[in-house]
Design a protein around this motif. Structure first.
Motif, PDB file in Angstrom:
ATOM      1  N   GLY A  16       0.685  -1.232   0.047  1.00 50.63           N
ATOM      2  CA  GLY A  16      -0.146  -0.098  -0.048  1.00 50.63           C
ATOM      3  C   GLY A  16       0.880   1.146   0.126  1.00 50.63           C
ATOM      4  O   GLY A  16       0.546   2.190  -0.639  1.00 50.63           O
ATOM      5  N   GLY A  17       1.892   1.343   0.740  1.00 47.78           N
ATOM      6  CA  GLY A  17       2.736   2.515   0.667  1.00 47.78           C
ATOM      7  C   GLY A  17       3.636   2.583  -0.439  1.00 47.78           C
ATOM      8  O   GLY A  17       3.652   3.870  -0.894  1.00 47.78           O
ATOM      9  N   CYS A  18       3.926   1.635  -0.823  1.00 47.41           N
ATOM     10  CA  CYS A  18       4.680   1.704  -2.327  1.00 47.41           C
ATOM     11  C   CYS A  18       3.779   2.115  -3.290  1.00 47.41           C
ATOM     12  O   CYS A  18       4.148   2.744  -4.207  1.00 47.41           O
ATOM     13  CB  CYS A  18       5.549   0.357  -2.488  1.00 47.41           C
ATOM     14  N   PHE A  19       2.605   1.741  -3.306  1.00 41.81           N
ATOM     15  CA  PHE A  19       1.563   1.914  -4.334  1.00 41.81           C
ATOM     16  C   PHE A  19       1.387   3.457  -4.352  1.00 41.81           C
ATOM     17  O   PHE A  19       1.218   3.995  -5.292  1.00 41.81           O
ATOM     18  CB  PHE A  19       0.228   1.174  -4.236  1.00 41.81           C
ATOM     19  N   ALA A  20       1.270   3.929  -2.978  1.00 41.54           N
ATOM     20  CA  ALA A  20       0.722   5.199  -2.988  1.00 41.54           C
ATOM     21  C   ALA A  20       2.088   6.118  -3.574  1.00 41.54           C
ATOM     22  O   ALA A  20       1.812   7.284  -4.339  1.00 41.54           O
ATOM     23  CB  ALA A  20       0.995   5.833  -1.512  1.00 41.54           C
ATOM     24  N   PHE A  21       3.248   5.562  -3.553  1.00 42.93           N
ATOM     25  CA  PHE A  21       4.454   6.484  -4.118  1.00 42.93           C
ATOM     26  C   PHE A  21       4.243   6.232  -5.736  1.00 42.93           C
ATOM     27  O   PHE A  21       4.546   7.139  -6.381  1.00 42.93           O
ATOM     28  CB  PHE A  21       5.939   6.125  -3.527  1.00 42.93           C
ATOM     29  N   ARG A  29      -0.985  11.118  -9.513  1.00 45.83           N
ATOM     30  CA  ARG A  29      -1.774  11.244  -8.546  1.00 45.83           C
ATOM     31  C   ARG A  29      -1.211  12.652  -7.490  1.00 45.83           C
ATOM     32  O   ARG A  29      -0.223  13.155  -7.661  1.00 45.83           O
ATOM     33  CB  ARG A  29      -1.832  10.274  -7.468  1.00 45.83           C
ATOM     34  N   ALA A  30      -2.049  13.213  -6.916  1.00 42.18           N
ATOM     35  CA  ALA A  30      -1.587  14.506  -5.913  1.00 42.18           C
ATOM     36  C   ALA A  30      -0.628  13.927  -4.966  1.00 42.18           C
ATOM     37  O   ALA A  30      -0.538  12.839  -4.497  1.00 42.18           O
ATOM     38  CB  ALA A  30      -3.160  15.159  -5.213  1.00 42.18           C
ATOM     39  N   THR A  31       0.104  15.086  -4.567  1.00 38.54           N
ATOM     40  CA  THR A  31       1.306  14.871  -3.510  1.00 38.54           C
ATOM     41  C   THR A  31       0.643  14.448  -2.072  1.00 38.54           C
ATOM     42  O   THR A  31       1.320  13.530  -1.569  1.00 38.54           O
ATOM     43  CB  THR A  31       1.937  16.433  -3.387  1.00 38.54           C
ATOM     44  N   TRP A  32      -0.581  14.501  -1.791  1.00 34.74           N
ATOM     45  CA  TRP A  32      -0.990  14.318  -0.555  1.00 34.74           C
ATOM     46  C   TRP A  32      -1.139  12.729  -0.349  1.00 34.74           C
ATOM     47  O   TRP A  32      -1.071  12.027   0.490  1.00 34.74           O
ATOM     48  CB  TRP A  32      -2.328  14.750  -0.113  1.00 34.74           C
ATOM     49  N   TRP A  33      -0.893  12.054  -1.590  1.00 35.51           N
ATOM     50  CA  TRP A  33      -0.949  10.699  -1.523  1.00 35.51           C
ATOM     51  C   TRP A  33       0.209  10.113  -0.974  1.00 35.51           C
ATOM     52  O   TRP A  33       0.328   8.925  -0.374  1.00 35.51           O
ATOM     53  CB  TRP A  33      -0.854   9.850  -3.166  1.00 35.51           C
ATOM     54  N   LEU A  34       1.400  10.984  -0.621  1.00 36.16           N
ATOM     55  CA  LEU A  34       2.579  10.401  -0.053  1.00 36.16           C
ATOM     56  C   LEU A  34       2.237  10.428   1.492  1.00 36.16           C
ATOM     57  O   LEU A  34       3.122   9.709   2.207  1.00 36.16           O
ATOM     58  CB  LEU A  34       3.619  11.467  -0.350  1.00 36.16           C
ATOM     59  N   VAL A  35       1.346  11.028   1.960  1.00 35.03           N
ATOM     60  CA  VAL A  35       1.323  10.982   3.396  1.00 35.03           C
ATOM     61  C   VAL A  35       0.542   9.747   3.909  1.00 35.03           C
ATOM     62  O   VAL A  35       1.410   9.049   4.777  1.00 35.03           O
ATOM     63  CB  VAL A  35       0.229  12.271   3.802  1.00 35.03           C
TER      64      VAL A  35
END
Length: 107
Positions: A16-21, A29-35
């Motif tokens: 999940g964390g790697c997919f967000a990156f 995707r928006a930068t907030w996906w990194l949080v």
């Protein structure tokens, strides 16, 4: 928490964390996906400390087999691509290797 449950939860957190990156860097995707991505990766690291393995390296090595299974499940469930027979043969080999590393007799 049993080791397999720890590894399963850690795999979901890592993927999940790697997919967000991935979504941020490769899918626009928006930068907030990194949080939530960073939070998920921190959860992943903490979960691995709950493993019953005596040594971190051995625990991480055994976790690799579970991670591969979770990654293929993600491929199918989230990305809509069904794993082929070679994916499944590779997964089987990895799970056997992970079991030997985790539960092999030590002298």
């Amino acid at each position: 928490m049993p080791t397999l449950a720890v590894y399963g939860a850690a795999a979901l957190a890592e993927i999940g964390g790697c997919f967000a990156f991935w979504a941020w860097a490769r899918a626009g995707r928006a930068t907030w996906w990194l949080v939530p991505g960073v939070a998920s990766l921190c959860l992943f690291a903490w979960l691995l400390t709950l493993s019953e393995a005596d040594h971190a390296g051995r625990g991480y090595a055994a976790y690799g087999g579970i991670y591969i299974g979770a990654a293929l499940a993600w491929l199918w469930a989230v990305e809509g691509v069904r794993p082929d027979r070679w994916d499944m043969i590779g997964l089987g080999l990895c799970l056997v290797g992970a079991a030997v590393i985790l539960w092999g007799p030590r002298g």
